[in-house]
Scaffold this motif. Structure first.
Motif: not given
Length: 182
Positions: A18-31, A127-138
């Motif tokens: 999984v780690t190897q795949y992530y490192e190899e294809y990181a650019e293609q995994l952008r949100l 009620f809602i607590y927004l813990a985190a947000r990841k933007g498009e393209g990250e």
């Protein structure tokens, strides 16, 4: 041949794979769209919800929040399993609260680490607590997309198994002179 395609024949990909795949294809995994991680608490008992709101407001870090949250969401009219599951993962912004206009509007107005006030609707309060947000393209962190990577690795492995089996069958047919290659 069916065994080749069944998920029962699959072995879960290793952490290293999984780690190897992530490192190899990181650019293609952008949100492709923004993702959010929220703590959402709703109840038909507004008084109990306000107490949970005060408690959550006192918690200062994600680890304490994660530990305390299951107890906070066990309220009348709540869905604790859904709330806890939602708090532990990132969800596409386009999907979260899809059928709940009030909740979607509340979420849109929050910044990361903001806690909304208690909002009352005709059917419930929340009620809602927004813990985190990841933007498009990250490029997301590995834990956010680990399940998807495991699925991709499994599909690749299944394709390789099918290709090998087809080649084996072709070779057998050629050896028996039962296959004409044009």
């Amino acid at each position: 041949a069916r065994e080749l395609l069944s998920s029962e024949a699959e072995v879960e990909p290793s952490r290293a794979a999984v780690t190897q795949y992530y490192e190899e294809y990181a650019e293609q995994l952008r949100l492709r769209e923004p993702y959010v991680r929220v703590y959402y608490v709703s109840s038909t008992d507004e008084t109990a919800l306000r107490e949970a709101h005060v408690t959550l407001g006192r918690l200062t870090d994600t680890d304490s929040l994660d530990l305390a949250f299951p107890g906070l969401v066990d309220l009348p009219g709540a869905q604790p399993e859904v709330a806890v599951s939602l708090s532990r993962r990132y969800v596409p912004s386009s999907v979260i609260f899809a059928g709940a206009v009030s909740e979607r509007n509340t979420l849109r107005g929050l910044l990361v680490e903001d806690l909304s006030p208690v909002i009352t609707t005709p059917s419930h309060a929340y009620f809602i607590y927004l813990a985190a947000r990841k933007g498009e393209g990250e490029i997301p962190e590995l834990p956010l997309i680990e399940a998807e990577i495991k699925q991709r690795i499994s599909i690749q492995a299944r394709k390789v198994r099918v290709e090998r089996e087809l080649q084996r069958l072709r070779n057998e047919a050629i050896a028996r002179e039962a296959l004409e290659i044009k």
